[in-house]
Design a protein around this motif. Structure first.
Motif, PDB file in Angstrom:
ATOM      1  N   PHE A  11     -14.002 -26.202  55.419  1.00  0.00           N
ATOM      2  CA  PHE A  11     -12.671 -25.803  55.867  1.00  0.00           C
ATOM      3  C   PHE A  11     -12.609 -24.282  55.929  1.00  0.00           C
ATOM      4  O   PHE A  11     -12.933 -23.598  54.969  1.00  0.00           O
ATOM      5  CB  PHE A  11     -11.597 -26.333  54.908  1.00  0.00           C
ATOM      6  CG  PHE A  11     -11.517 -27.825  54.909  1.00  0.00           C
ATOM      7  CD1 PHE A  11     -10.896 -28.482  55.945  1.00  0.00           C
ATOM      8  CD2 PHE A  11     -12.077 -28.569  53.886  1.00  0.00           C
ATOM      9  CE1 PHE A  11     -10.814 -29.869  55.965  1.00  0.00           C
ATOM     10  CE2 PHE A  11     -12.005 -29.949  53.892  1.00  0.00           C
ATOM     11  CZ  PHE A  11     -11.379 -30.603  54.937  1.00  0.00           C
ATOM     12  N   ALA A  12     -12.165 -23.794  57.046  1.00  0.00           N
ATOM     13  CA  ALA A  12     -12.093 -22.342  57.252  1.00  0.00           C
ATOM     14  C   ALA A  12     -10.961 -21.745  56.425  1.00  0.00           C
ATOM     15  O   ALA A  12      -9.926 -22.366  56.222  1.00  0.00           O
ATOM     16  CB  ALA A  12     -11.869 -22.041  58.713  1.00  0.00           C
ATOM     17  N   LYS A  13     -11.180 -20.532  55.976  1.00  0.00           N
ATOM     18  CA  LYS A  13     -10.136 -19.762  55.295  1.00  0.00           C
ATOM     19  C   LYS A  13      -9.746 -18.609  56.197  1.00  0.00           C
ATOM     20  O   LYS A  13     -10.606 -17.926  56.743  1.00  0.00           O
ATOM     21  CB  LYS A  13     -10.647 -19.226  53.958  1.00  0.00           C
ATOM     22  CG  LYS A  13     -10.420 -20.180  52.807  1.00  0.00           C
ATOM     23  CD  LYS A  13     -10.708 -19.545  51.497  1.00  0.00           C
ATOM     24  CE  LYS A  13      -9.574 -19.031  50.709  1.00  0.00           C
ATOM     25  NZ  LYS A  13      -8.453 -19.838  50.429  1.00  0.00           N
ATOM     26  N   ALA A  14      -8.466 -18.404  56.344  1.00  0.00           N
ATOM     27  CA  ALA A  14      -7.964 -17.326  57.183  1.00  0.00           C
ATOM     28  C   ALA A  14      -8.245 -15.982  56.515  1.00  0.00           C
ATOM     29  O   ALA A  14      -8.140 -15.846  55.294  1.00  0.00           O
ATOM     30  CB  ALA A  14      -6.466 -17.492  57.410  1.00  0.00           C
ATOM     31  N   ASN A  15      -8.581 -14.994  57.336  1.00  0.00           N
ATOM     32  CA  ASN A  15      -8.782 -13.647  56.804  1.00  0.00           C
ATOM     33  C   ASN A  15      -7.432 -12.923  56.743  1.00  0.00           C
ATOM     34  O   ASN A  15      -6.400 -13.466  57.144  1.00  0.00           O
ATOM     35  CB  ASN A  15      -9.813 -12.875  57.630  1.00  0.00           C
ATOM     36  CG  ASN A  15      -9.399 -12.715  59.076  1.00  0.00           C
ATOM     37  OD1 ASN A  15      -8.226 -12.553  59.391  1.00  0.00           O
ATOM     38  ND2 ASN A  15     -10.366 -12.763  59.987  1.00  0.00           N
ATOM     39  N   LYS A  16      -7.431 -11.686  56.238  1.00  0.00           N
ATOM     40  CA  LYS A  16      -6.175 -10.934  56.056  1.00  0.00           C
ATOM     41  C   LYS A  16      -5.443 -10.726  57.375  1.00  0.00           C
ATOM     42  O   LYS A  16      -4.215 -10.830  57.433  1.00  0.00           O
ATOM     43  CB  LYS A  16      -6.460  -9.586  55.399  1.00  0.00           C
ATOM     44  CG  LYS A  16      -6.756  -9.675  53.938  1.00  0.00           C
ATOM     45  CD  LYS A  16      -6.938  -8.306  53.326  1.00  0.00           C
ATOM     46  CE  LYS A  16      -7.269  -8.424  51.848  1.00  0.00           C
ATOM     47  NZ  LYS A  16      -7.401  -7.126  51.201  1.00  0.00           N
ATOM     48  N   GLN A  17      -6.188 -10.426  58.429  1.00  0.00           N
ATOM     49  CA  GLN A  17      -5.562 -10.189  59.727  1.00  0.00           C
ATOM     50  C   GLN A  17      -4.889 -11.467  60.246  1.00  0.00           C
ATOM     51  O   GLN A  17      -3.780 -11.415  60.793  1.00  0.00           O
ATOM     52  CB  GLN A  17      -6.590  -9.692  60.739  1.00  0.00           C
ATOM     53  CG  GLN A  17      -5.991  -9.356  62.078  1.00  0.00           C
ATOM     54  CD  GLN A  17      -7.021  -8.860  63.071  1.00  0.00           C
ATOM     55  OE1 GLN A  17      -8.213  -8.861  62.801  1.00  0.00           O
ATOM     56  NE2 GLN A  17      -6.553  -8.448  64.232  1.00  0.00           N
ATOM     57  N   GLU A  18      -5.521 -12.607  60.062  1.00  0.00           N
ATOM     58  CA  GLU A  18      -4.938 -13.876  60.503  1.00  0.00           C
ATOM     59  C   GLU A  18      -3.711 -14.244  59.669  1.00  0.00           C
ATOM     60  O   GLU A  18      -2.734 -14.773  60.198  1.00  0.00           O
ATOM     61  CB  GLU A  18      -6.004 -14.974  60.440  1.00  0.00           C
ATOM     62  CG  GLU A  18      -7.091 -14.767  61.479  1.00  0.00           C
ATOM     63  CD  GLU A  18      -8.357 -15.583  61.227  1.00  0.00           C
ATOM     64  OE1 GLU A  18      -9.119 -15.757  62.194  1.00  0.00           O
ATOM     65  OE2 GLU A  18      -8.584 -16.007  60.074  1.00  0.00           O
ATOM     66  N   ILE A  19      -3.745 -13.932  58.383  1.00  0.00           N
ATOM     67  CA  ILE A  19      -2.570 -14.169  57.532  1.00  0.00           C
ATOM     68  C   ILE A  19      -1.424 -13.257  57.965  1.00  0.00           C
ATOM     69  O   ILE A  19      -0.266 -13.684  58.047  1.00  0.00           O
ATOM     70  CB  ILE A  19      -2.923 -13.982  56.042  1.00  0.00           C
ATOM     71  CG1 ILE A  19      -3.888 -15.086  55.598  1.00  0.00           C
ATOM     72  CG2 ILE A  19      -1.661 -13.976  55.176  1.00  0.00           C
ATOM     73  CD1 ILE A  19      -4.480 -14.885  54.217  1.00  0.00           C
ATOM     74  N   GLN A  20      -1.730 -11.998  58.287  1.00  0.00           N
ATOM     75  CA  GLN A  20      -0.694 -11.075  58.773  1.00  0.00           C
ATOM     76  C   GLN A  20      -0.118 -11.559  60.103  1.00  0.00           C
ATOM     77  O   GLN A  20       1.094 -11.484  60.323  1.00  0.00           O
ATOM     78  CB  GLN A  20      -1.263  -9.669  58.952  1.00  0.00           C
ATOM     79  CG  GLN A  20      -1.499  -8.929  57.670  1.00  0.00           C
ATOM     80  CD  GLN A  20      -2.133  -7.564  57.910  1.00  0.00           C
ATOM     81  OE1 GLN A  20      -2.838  -7.354  58.899  1.00  0.00           O
ATOM     82  NE2 GLN A  20      -1.876  -6.644  57.000  1.00  0.00           N
ATOM     83  N   ARG A  21      -0.977 -12.048  60.995  1.00  0.00           N
ATOM     84  CA  ARG A  21      -0.522 -12.571  62.285  1.00  0.00           C
ATOM     85  C   ARG A  21       0.390 -13.782  62.061  1.00  0.00           C
ATOM     86  O   ARG A  21       1.422 -13.926  62.711  1.00  0.00           O
ATOM     87  CB  ARG A  21      -1.731 -12.948  63.148  1.00  0.00           C
ATOM     88  CG  ARG A  21      -1.390 -13.570  64.477  1.00  0.00           C
ATOM     89  CD  ARG A  21      -0.860 -12.558  65.448  1.00  0.00           C
ATOM     90  NE  ARG A  21      -0.661 -13.170  66.748  1.00  0.00           N
ATOM     91  CZ  ARG A  21       0.288 -12.825  67.567  1.00  0.00           C
ATOM     92  NH1 ARG A  21       1.090 -11.831  67.271  1.00  0.00           N
ATOM     93  NH2 ARG A  21       0.426 -13.415  68.719  1.00  0.00           N
ATOM     94  N   THR A  22       0.017 -14.638  61.125  1.00  0.00           N
ATOM     95  CA  THR A  22       0.833 -15.811  60.804  1.00  0.00           C
ATOM     96  C   THR A  22       2.196 -15.393  60.263  1.00  0.00           C
ATOM     97  O   THR A  22       3.230 -15.917  60.684  1.00  0.00           O
ATOM     98  CB  THR A  22       0.108 -16.706  59.774  1.00  0.00           C
ATOM     99  OG1 THR A  22      -1.155 -17.096  60.315  1.00  0.00           O
ATOM    100  CG2 THR A  22       0.927 -17.925  59.428  1.00  0.00           C
TER     101      THR A  22
END
Length: 163
Positions: A11-22
């Motif tokens: 299962f992929a884990k979101a990186n910081k940039q993806e969490i910020q985008r979310t």
């Protein structure tokens, strides 16, 4: 669709940039829903105003003469494109929200982002059940869960806008 995950990662884990985008998209969720409803309700009016109004006269201010009908068509298509993007974003966010396993985190995200309350209002709402730091952590955990789900379903690869 090429997914770049770590070796042996199921299962992929979101990186910081993806969490910020979310988090950014969740912050804009209620605005997107409001604009979508308005567009659905008044699409014909918007088209008529665009055709008759001054917005279509010149898209580029350097144009000395502009074809108002062609420019109105471009503006109408842009409005439809934005509507479709908002539909995509809100549908994926709702889908990921439903998949949050922690019920308390799901409720905190629901109240904070889906219903559109401020962080302070959310903390006050849940204050009887949890401490302030627990509520903040639940919101952050919920956002991270949504980001991980979005990554898993390939949202960030489909979302071609630069953040």
């Amino acid at each position: 669709m090429a997914m770049v995950w770590g070796q042996g990662e199921l299962f992929a884990k979101a990186n910081k940039q993806e969490i910020q985008r979310t988090k950014f998209l969740l912050d804009k969720y209620t605005d997107m829903v409001s604009l979508m409803r308005d567009f659905e309700q008044f699409e014909q009016d918007l088209q008529q105003i665009t055709i008759e109004g001054e917005a279509a006269r010149r898209i580029d201010q350097t144009d000395l003469h502009a074809d108002k009908t062609a420019n109105a068509t471009i503006l109408i298509e842009k409005q439809r494109w934005v509507y479709k993007r908002y539909q995509f974003y809100t549908h994926q966010l709702e889908r990921a929200h439903r998949l949050i396993k922690d019920e308390e985190a799901r409720q905190a995200v629901e109240y904070r982002y889906i219903q559109g309350y401020s962080r302070k209002e959310t903390i006050l709402f849940f204050r009887r059940s949890f401490s302030d730091s627990t509520i903040k952590r639940k919101i952050d955990d919920g956002v991270e869960s949504i980001a991980n789900t979005l990554k898993l379903i390939g949202f960030f690869e489909q979302d071609d806008t630069n953040f």
